[in-house]
Motif scaffolding. Structure first.
Motif, PDB file in Angstrom:
ATOM      1  N   VAL A  65      -8.477   6.083  35.231  1.00  0.00           N
ATOM      2  CA  VAL A  65      -8.474   5.870  33.777  1.00  0.00           C
ATOM      3  C   VAL A  65      -7.683   4.598  33.479  1.00  0.00           C
ATOM      4  O   VAL A  65      -6.635   4.358  34.100  1.00  0.00           O
ATOM      5  CB  VAL A  65      -7.830   7.072  33.049  1.00  0.00           C
ATOM      6  CG1 VAL A  65      -7.660   6.784  31.563  1.00  0.00           C
ATOM      7  CG2 VAL A  65      -8.663   8.335  33.266  1.00  0.00           C
ATOM      8  N   VAL A  66      -8.156   3.789  32.549  1.00  0.00           N
ATOM      9  CA  VAL A  66      -7.384   2.628  32.100  1.00  0.00           C
ATOM     10  C   VAL A  66      -7.056   2.775  30.620  1.00  0.00           C
ATOM     11  O   VAL A  66      -7.905   3.169  29.818  1.00  0.00           O
ATOM     12  CB  VAL A  66      -8.118   1.289  32.356  1.00  0.00           C
ATOM     13  CG1 VAL A  66      -8.238   1.020  33.845  1.00  0.00           C
ATOM     14  CG2 VAL A  66      -9.492   1.254  31.706  1.00  0.00           C
ATOM     15  N   ILE A  67      -5.808   2.470  30.287  1.00  0.00           N
ATOM     16  CA  ILE A  67      -5.357   2.406  28.891  1.00  0.00           C
ATOM     17  C   ILE A  67      -4.896   0.975  28.673  1.00  0.00           C
ATOM     18  O   ILE A  67      -3.872   0.542  29.223  1.00  0.00           O
ATOM     19  CB  ILE A  67      -4.208   3.396  28.620  1.00  0.00           C
ATOM     20  CG1 ILE A  67      -4.642   4.826  28.947  1.00  0.00           C
ATOM     21  CG2 ILE A  67      -3.739   3.290  27.168  1.00  0.00           C
ATOM     22  CD1 ILE A  67      -3.522   5.855  28.858  1.00  0.00           C
ATOM     23  N   LEU A  68      -5.660   0.213  27.904  1.00  0.00           N
ATOM     24  CA  LEU A  68      -5.422  -1.215  27.758  1.00  0.00           C
ATOM     25  C   LEU A  68      -5.098  -1.578  26.318  1.00  0.00           C
ATOM     26  O   LEU A  68      -5.785  -1.132  25.390  1.00  0.00           O
ATOM     27  CB  LEU A  68      -6.654  -2.008  28.221  1.00  0.00           C
ATOM     28  CG  LEU A  68      -7.148  -1.717  29.646  1.00  0.00           C
ATOM     29  CD1 LEU A  68      -8.411  -2.516  29.934  1.00  0.00           C
ATOM     30  CD2 LEU A  68      -6.066  -2.017  30.672  1.00  0.00           C
ATOM     31  N   GLY A  69      -4.063  -2.401  26.141  1.00  0.00           N
ATOM     32  CA  GLY A  69      -3.670  -2.861  24.819  1.00  0.00           C
ATOM     33  C   GLY A  69      -3.955  -4.340  24.634  1.00  0.00           C
ATOM     34  O   GLY A  69      -4.238  -5.070  25.589  1.00  0.00           O
ATOM     35  N   ASP A  70      -3.863  -4.801  23.403  1.00  0.00           N
ATOM     36  CA  ASP A  70      -4.152  -6.201  23.056  1.00  0.00           C
ATOM     37  C   ASP A  70      -3.381  -7.198  23.907  1.00  0.00           C
ATOM     38  O   ASP A  70      -2.235  -6.957  24.318  1.00  0.00           O
ATOM     39  CB  ASP A  70      -3.786  -6.468  21.586  1.00  0.00           C
ATOM     40  CG  ASP A  70      -4.874  -6.012  20.630  1.00  0.00           C
ATOM     41  OD1 ASP A  70      -5.939  -5.599  21.103  1.00  0.00           O
ATOM     42  OD2 ASP A  70      -4.639  -6.095  19.412  1.00  0.00           O
ATOM     43  N   MET A  71      -4.022  -8.346  24.141  1.00  0.00           N
ATOM     44  CA  MET A  71      -3.364  -9.515  24.738  1.00  0.00           C
ATOM     45  C   MET A  71      -3.013 -10.456  23.588  1.00  0.00           C
ATOM     46  O   MET A  71      -3.888 -10.857  22.826  1.00  0.00           O
ATOM     47  CB  MET A  71      -4.310 -10.203  25.736  1.00  0.00           C
ATOM     48  CG  MET A  71      -4.760  -9.307  26.866  1.00  0.00           C
ATOM     49  SD  MET A  71      -5.913 -10.133  28.008  1.00  0.00           S
ATOM     50  CE  MET A  71      -7.406 -10.227  27.021  1.00  0.00           C
ATOM     51  N   ASP A 105      -7.396  -6.359  18.472  1.00  0.00           N
ATOM     52  CA  ASP A 105      -8.320  -7.287  19.125  1.00  0.00           C
ATOM     53  C   ASP A 105      -9.117  -6.652  20.251  1.00  0.00           C
ATOM     54  O   ASP A 105     -10.099  -7.242  20.730  1.00  0.00           O
ATOM     55  CB  ASP A 105      -7.567  -8.514  19.645  1.00  0.00           C
ATOM     56  CG  ASP A 105      -7.225  -9.498  18.528  1.00  0.00           C
ATOM     57  OD1 ASP A 105      -7.481  -9.157  17.358  1.00  0.00           O
ATOM     58  OD2 ASP A 105      -6.701 -10.580  18.818  1.00  0.00           O
ATOM     59  N   MET A 106      -8.712  -5.465  20.689  1.00  0.00           N
ATOM     60  CA  MET A 106      -9.479  -4.793  21.740  1.00  0.00           C
ATOM     61  C   MET A 106     -10.865  -4.368  21.254  1.00  0.00           C
ATOM     62  O   MET A 106     -11.736  -4.046  22.054  1.00  0.00           O
ATOM     63  CB  MET A 106      -8.710  -3.578  22.273  1.00  0.00           C
ATOM     64  CG  MET A 106      -7.768  -3.919  23.412  1.00  0.00           C
ATOM     65  SD  MET A 106      -8.631  -4.519  24.884  1.00  0.00           S
ATOM     66  CE  MET A 106      -7.246  -5.100  25.847  1.00  0.00           C
ATOM     67  N   ARG A 148       3.623  -7.209  25.426  1.00  0.00           N
ATOM     68  CA  ARG A 148       4.914  -6.608  25.096  1.00  0.00           C
ATOM     69  C   ARG A 148       4.924  -6.019  23.691  1.00  0.00           C
ATOM     70  O   ARG A 148       5.480  -4.947  23.444  1.00  0.00           O
ATOM     71  CB  ARG A 148       6.018  -7.676  25.230  1.00  0.00           C
ATOM     72  CG  ARG A 148       7.420  -7.189  24.875  1.00  0.00           C
ATOM     73  CD  ARG A 148       8.102  -6.510  26.054  1.00  0.00           C
ATOM     74  NE  ARG A 148       7.411  -5.328  26.551  1.00  0.00           N
ATOM     75  CZ  ARG A 148       7.652  -4.073  26.171  1.00  0.00           C
ATOM     76  NH1 ARG A 148       8.580  -3.829  25.275  1.00  0.00           N
ATOM     77  NH2 ARG A 148       7.003  -3.081  26.685  1.00  0.00           N
ATOM     78  N   GLY A 149       4.303  -6.725  22.759  1.00  0.00           N
ATOM     79  CA  GLY A 149       4.296  -6.258  21.379  1.00  0.00           C
ATOM     80  C   GLY A 149       3.586  -4.923  21.180  1.00  0.00           C
ATOM     81  O   GLY A 149       3.839  -4.218  20.197  1.00  0.00           O
TER      82      GLY A 149
END
Length: 449
Positions: free
Chosen positions: A360-366, A398-399, A438-439
């Protein structure tokens, strides 16, 4: 209560009476120098009296009205510039090797690994946390004291970060590294640098400094971009001073026998030149490259192979960077300290190659991608789709641009809803990659996994 401005030499004399430097009234230590900095939403001059009352010996201010109220206020024209000049002055008193490093990804981990290896032989000071900008680097340099419980220091490792051109040039003028390393050049802070070529130029300012001052450079010979940047400096500076020497790795000894990566997930295991296997706490091919940097620098400065391997094996991150965390039957790869297109792609490829029953991937904004943000998040979505994970969860505004490639992904714009979703959908026997800028603060999902 004089309001005459102090010269750098006069300020340095006052600094020598102090135990350290602070820019935050919440972190005042007895007899420190408080530096009143200004930002968009604060003016440190307003807190000078509070800092002195809390135990600071002096307060460095750039407001004559504040200076006139208190004898222990030291007046300068600009507190930030005075702080930087003070650090330059202090740097001139140091005769130890200073290793400067920058790069798009892996700076802090590499800095920690280098410091761990060098500390086996030398009293080593390294940048604390992420103090790597125009304020942090001066504070770092001023912390390399010849007094105190661990002084005098014999080595220093100074991390330098940047989000626009000419920043590394400024930081080099302060830290004045005798040796240097660029971890890599990739896609980060595209907005401030003005695109990928701007990133390359900005990071390359470290090579410029080292070449122009006849210093030593460490270069990953497998990195085509870094090798090209090195050759560019040789060509452009043919008739002038150039690097004292260039140390290339992954070959780390004169027999040219290289250290071999055996396993990269869930943690790196490598075999050294003598055939010994070293098990580490860090995952990923990219962290293996960071280890090679530290091993090379350690070997250069005379740290034994066994001591260097032990330092790498003992290093266990606790700062949301490349952490491998076991919770129940789940294995979590937490890399929530930072994210950009380069580091995201590396982490996803490494995770995709990892053997696991369920992923599983949990990805946040860059962040800080400017006009490139939509395209880069979309490109990330394509890479994730090609990796065919069992479940994809996307968080941040933005994701949504990644969704075009991921019609079955769960898109949850805010963290509160993300936490609730994870509570309602518990996971077992799962490998989970958590990564975002980080944000985003994605380490907050850990209690719900």
């Amino acid at each position: 209560m004089s309001t005459s401005m102090l010269s750098t030499a006069e300020l340095y004399s006052k600094f020598q009476e102090c135990t350290g430097v602070s820019t935050d009234t919440r972190k005042i230590t007895a007899n420190c120098l408080f530096v009143a900095l200004k930002g968009d939403n604060f003016n440190g001059n307003q807190f000078a009296q509070q800092a002195l009352a809390s135990g600071a010996r002096y307060a460095l201010v750039d407001d004559p009205a504040v200076a006139s109220q208190e004898l222990r206020c030291l007046l300068v024209a600009d507190s930030l510039l005075a702080l930087q000049d003070l650090a330059r002055h202090h740097r001139q008193t140091l005769t130890i090797p200073v290793i400067g490093l920058t790069g798009t990804n892996g700076k802090t981990t590499t800095k920690e690994l280098i410091a761990a290896v060098l500390s086996k032989n030398y009293r080593t000071y390294a940048t604390v946390g992420n103090l790597n900008n125009h304020i942090g680097v001066p504070l770092t340099v001023l912390s390399i004291r010849n007094d105190g419980p661990t002084a005098p220091y014999e080595m220093a490792v100074v991390e330098m970060g940047a989000n626009h051109q000419k920043e590394i040039e400024l930081l080099c003028s302060i830290a004045q590294p005798t040796h240097g390393l660029i971890t890599n050049v990739g896609k980060a802070h595209l907005e401030g640098f003005g695109g990928v070529e701007g990133v390359r130029k900005g990071k390359g300012e470290l090579y410029d400094y080292l070449a122009q001052h006849g210093r030593t450079v460490f270069i990953n010979s497998r990195d085509k971009v870094l090798m090209a940047m090195y050759r560019e400096r040789l060509k452009s500076l043919r008739s002038e001073t150039v690097f004292a020497e260039a140390i290339f790795y992954p070959a780390v000894d004169s027999t040219e026998q290289t250290i071999e990566l055996i396993q990269e997930s869930p943690v790196v295991i490598y075999r050294d030149e003598a055939g010994y296997e070293v098990i580490t706490y860090l995952p990923g091919q990219y962290n293996f490259e960071n280890m090679l940097s530290a091993l090379t620098i350690g070997r250069y400065f005379g740290v034994s192979r066994d001591d260097a391997n032990r330092a790498i094996a003992e290093y266990n991150p606790t700062n949301n960077r490349s952490q491998v965390i076991h919770k129940g039957t789940n294995t979590i790869l937490l890399d929530a300290y930072n994210a950009n297109p380069s580091s995201m792609a590396a982490a996803i490829r490494q995770f995709a190659a990892m053997p696991a029953r369920r992923k599983v991937v949990i990805l946040g904004d860059m962040y800080e991608l400017g006009q490139e943000s939509e395209a880069e998040h979309a490109a990330l979505g394509k890479l994730v789709a090609e990796s065919q994970f069992d479940l994809v969860i996307l968080a941040g505004k933005d994701m949504k641009y990644a969704l075009g490639w991921l019609p079955k992904a769960y898109y949850i714009p805010d963290k509160f809803s993300l936490h609730n979703w994870l509570m309602d959908h518990p996971m077992t026997d799962t490998h989970i990659l958590v990564k975002g800028s980080r944000g985003m603060g994605l380490e907050s999902v850990l209690p719900f996994l």
